[in-house]
Design an enzyme around this catalytic site. Structure first.
Site, PDB file in Angstrom:
ATOM      1  N   HIS A 102      35.608  -5.425  30.309  1.00  0.00           N
ATOM      2  CA  HIS A 102      35.832  -4.730  29.107  1.00  0.00           C
ATOM      3  C   HIS A 102      37.561  -4.510  28.804  1.00  0.00           C
ATOM      4  CE1 HIS A 102      33.880  -1.539  25.959  1.00  0.00           C
ATOM      5  NE2 HIS A 102      35.263  -2.049  25.602  1.00  0.00           N
ATOM      6  N   ARG A 121      29.350  -5.371  22.150  1.00  0.00           N
ATOM      7  CA  ARG A 121      28.820  -4.211  22.906  1.00  0.00           C
ATOM      8  C   ARG A 121      27.723  -4.976  23.845  1.00  0.00           C
ATOM      9  NH1 ARG A 121      32.732  -1.653  22.934  1.00  0.00           N
ATOM     10  NH2 ARG A 121      33.082   0.365  22.172  1.00  0.00           N
ATOM     11  N   GLU A 124      27.257  -1.439  31.660  1.00  0.00           N
ATOM     12  CA  GLU A 124      28.553  -1.252  32.288  1.00  0.00           C
ATOM     13  C   GLU A 124      29.312  -0.018  32.578  1.00  0.00           C
ATOM     14  OE1 GLU A 124      30.584  -2.881  28.793  1.00  0.00           O
ATOM     15  OE2 GLU A 124      31.764  -1.008  28.738  1.00  0.00           O
TER      16      GLU A 124
HETATM   17  P1  NAI Z   1      34.049  -3.833  12.707  1.00  0.00           P
HETATM   18  O1  NAI Z   1      33.560  -2.547  12.142  1.00  0.00           O
HETATM   19  O2  NAI Z   1      35.600  -3.985  11.930  1.00  0.00           O
HETATM   20  O3  NAI Z   1      33.282  -4.884  12.320  1.00  0.00           O
HETATM   21  C1  NAI Z   1      31.932  -5.146  12.417  1.00  0.00           C
HETATM   22  C2  NAI Z   1      31.453  -6.088  11.645  1.00  0.00           C
HETATM   23  O4  NAI Z   1      29.908  -6.228  12.029  1.00  0.00           O
HETATM   24  C3  NAI Z   1      31.409  -5.766  10.109  1.00  0.00           C
HETATM   25  O5  NAI Z   1      31.754  -6.582   9.228  1.00  0.00           O
HETATM   26  C4  NAI Z   1      29.794  -5.246   9.900  1.00  0.00           C
HETATM   27  O6  NAI Z   1      29.526  -5.745   8.532  1.00  0.00           O
HETATM   28  C5  NAI Z   1      29.160  -6.173  10.947  1.00  0.00           C
HETATM   29  N1  NAI Z   1      27.837  -6.145  11.099  1.00  0.00           N
HETATM   30  C6  NAI Z   1      27.146  -5.046  11.329  1.00  0.00           C
HETATM   31  N2  NAI Z   1      25.958  -5.202  11.645  1.00  0.00           N
HETATM   32  C7  NAI Z   1      25.756  -6.484  11.611  1.00  0.00           C
HETATM   33  C8  NAI Z   1      24.617  -7.708  12.143  1.00  0.00           C
HETATM   34  N3  NAI Z   1      23.260  -6.874  12.342  1.00  0.00           N
HETATM   35  N4  NAI Z   1      24.941  -8.587  12.006  1.00  0.00           N
HETATM   36  C9  NAI Z   1      26.055  -9.260  11.860  1.00  0.00           C
HETATM   37  N5  NAI Z   1      26.998  -8.559  11.432  1.00  0.00           N
HETATM   38  C10 NAI Z   1      26.984  -7.217  11.367  1.00  0.00           C
HETATM   39  O7  NAI Z   1      34.500  -3.796  14.034  1.00  0.00           O
HETATM   40  P2  NAI Z   1      35.307  -4.434  14.981  1.00  0.00           P
HETATM   41  O8  NAI Z   1      36.681  -3.292  15.235  1.00  0.00           O
HETATM   42  O9  NAI Z   1      35.598  -5.726  14.569  1.00  0.00           O
HETATM   43  O10 NAI Z   1      34.639  -4.465  16.401  1.00  0.00           O
HETATM   44  C11 NAI Z   1      33.407  -5.525  16.641  1.00  0.00           C
HETATM   45  C12 NAI Z   1      32.946  -5.154  18.071  1.00  0.00           C
HETATM   46  O11 NAI Z   1      33.815  -5.285  19.002  1.00  0.00           O
HETATM   47  C13 NAI Z   1      32.492  -3.739  17.937  1.00  0.00           C
HETATM   48  O12 NAI Z   1      31.312  -3.901  18.679  1.00  0.00           O
HETATM   49  C14 NAI Z   1      33.176  -3.229  18.921  1.00  0.00           C
HETATM   50  O13 NAI Z   1      32.731  -2.118  19.776  1.00  0.00           O
HETATM   51  C15 NAI Z   1      33.889  -4.183  19.847  1.00  0.00           C
HETATM   52  N6  NAI Z   1      35.142  -3.860  20.575  1.00  0.00           N
HETATM   53  C16 NAI Z   1      35.283  -4.152  21.755  1.00  0.00           C
HETATM   54  C17 NAI Z   1      36.456  -3.916  22.617  1.00  0.00           C
HETATM   55  C18 NAI Z   1      36.487  -4.515  23.887  1.00  0.00           C
HETATM   56  O14 NAI Z   1      37.790  -4.191  24.530  1.00  0.00           O
HETATM   57  N7  NAI Z   1      35.852  -5.754  24.257  1.00  0.00           N
HETATM   58  C19 NAI Z   1      37.493  -3.077  21.749  1.00  0.00           C
HETATM   59  C20 NAI Z   1      37.174  -2.757  20.590  1.00  0.00           C
HETATM   60  C21 NAI Z   1      36.136  -3.031  19.973  1.00  0.00           C
END
Ligand code: NAI
Length: 331
Positions: A295, A234, A263
């Site tokens: 994105h 994000r 964005e």
């Molecule tokens: P997820 O919820 O499966 O994993 C997120 C991880 O970040 C979790 O393991 C959590 O413990 C960890 N986390 C939380 N706070 C943290 C911190 N302060 N420091 C380090 N780690 C921390 O989420 P997912 O599905 O893997 O998504 C990850 C990111 O990708 C999100 O920001 C999501 O919005 C973004 N995303 C981007 C897309 C794109 O098209 N570019 C599409 C889908 C998701």
């Protein structure tokens, strides 16, 4: 179930119409975002389907409720644009698609790393222009270098394992370590150790109060000179002004972005005939070592099919009186 889709691009319509052959819902699509002007487009639909930039604050939810809407289906994972408490109070059911294809975003992350390293964005233009010089295109071997992955949830864990496959040492930082990553040899460390050791840093944590501007001037100061920084998570996780200063100082050697703090004013629209007013974004685009995509990490046929399937299934469950999977804010 009759459903009105807001912010519907042609690719959304195609994937939903295709998947809907198995569900038989009555779908209507409009390109407009949901806002105070377009809310009146809801006619007799008990369901609306929305995307990341549609406004769902208390006033909008009240209005939709009054128009007879009962189900709001978010065809995305994030829901920071929704007042979940207000929806619950109004008795509106909210559903989302928590994970549609972590591989799509992980693989796009790798695209950014590889393209930046070997300067594919520059090579592509050069060769088409008849310039076959290699000056300025020097890359480095990923094998043997150190990667740092921040956030090893659905997406980050896949990135970490792919990077291991490239022969990199992989460090990770996450309050909840992933057992499979640990088995694959990923080492969990604190942020300071990761910043100090990594040649490539990739961000995969959510946008929270904790992660807001996690990569600021102080964090950048701890990193290696010429570090590669990739953000497909994000936009707000990076302090963009600090990033620009670090690019000017050559602290950051490579920057790959699929997300940007502001964005919502830019991405998903064709603004190629407009004058872009965001000077910070425009400054980013002037650096030869910056690669920005709008994105598109999620944007694979597989992910779109999963989004459509999950959303339509939730509509069917709701219509049949069952508890839809992936319901948000249930009490
Ligand atoms: P997820 O919820 O499966 O994993 C997120 C991880 O970040 C979790 O393991 C959590 O413990 C960890 N986390 C939380 N706070 C943290 C911190 N302060 N420091 C380090 N780690 C921390 O989420 P997912 O599905 O893997 O998504 C990850 C990111 O990708 C999100 O920001 C999501 O919005 C973004 N995303 C981007 C897309 C794109 O098209 N570019 C599409 C889908 C998701």
């Amino acid at each position: 179930m009759k459903t009105l889709f807001f912010s519907a691009k042609p690719y959304d319509e195609r994937s939903f119409v295709d998947a809907n052959r198995r569900f038989g819902h009555e779908l209507r699509f409009v390109e407009s975002r949901l806002n105070t002007t377009t809310a009146d487009l809801v006619r007799d639909e008990p369901a609306v389907c929305v995307f990341v930039n549609d406004l769902l604050d208390q006033a909008m939810l009240t209005r939709l409720h009054a128009a007879g809407v009962k189900l709001i289906a978010l065809r995305c994972a994030g829901y920071d644009n929704v007042d979940v408490a207000a929806a619950r109070q109004l008795g509106l059911t909210l559903v989302r698609v928590p994970a549609y294809s972590p591989h799509a975003v992980a693989e796009h992350t790798l695209c950014l790393i590889l393209a930046l390293n070997r300067k594919i964005h520059r090579a592509y233009c050069r060769v088409r222009d008849g310039n076959f010089s290699l000056d300025g295109l020097l890359g480095f071997d990923l094998a043997g270098r150190t990667a740092g992955v921040i956030g090893t949830g659905n997406i980050g864990a896949i990135v970490a394992r792919i990077l291991k496959g490239f022969g990199m040492q992989v460090l990770a930082h996450d309050p909840v370590p992933d057992a499979e990553c640990q088995r694959a040899g990923v080492r969990y460390v604190d942020k300071a150790e990761l910043f100090a050791a990594a040649d490539v840093i990739s961000l995969h944590c959510p946008a929270t109060r904790d992660t807001y501007h996690m990569i600021d001037a102080a964090a950048l100061a701890q990193m290696k000179d010429n570090v590669m920084l990739i953000n497909t998570s994000r936009g707000v996780v990076l302090d963009t002004n600090a990033i620009i200063r670090a690019l000017k100082d050559r602290k950051i050697g490579y920057l790959g972005l699929d997300v940007y703090e502001e964005e919502s004013e830019l991405f998903f629209e064709d603004l190629s005939s407009e004058i872009i007013q965001d000077d910070v974004f425009e400054r980013l685009l002037t650096f030869p070592n910056v690669l920005v995509t709008a994105h598109q990490g999620f944007f694979t046929a597989d992910a779109l099919a999963n989004i459509a399937e999950t959303t339509l299934q939730a509509m069917t469950d709701f219509e049949q009186g069952g508890e839809p999977a992936n319901r948000l804010g249930a009490v």
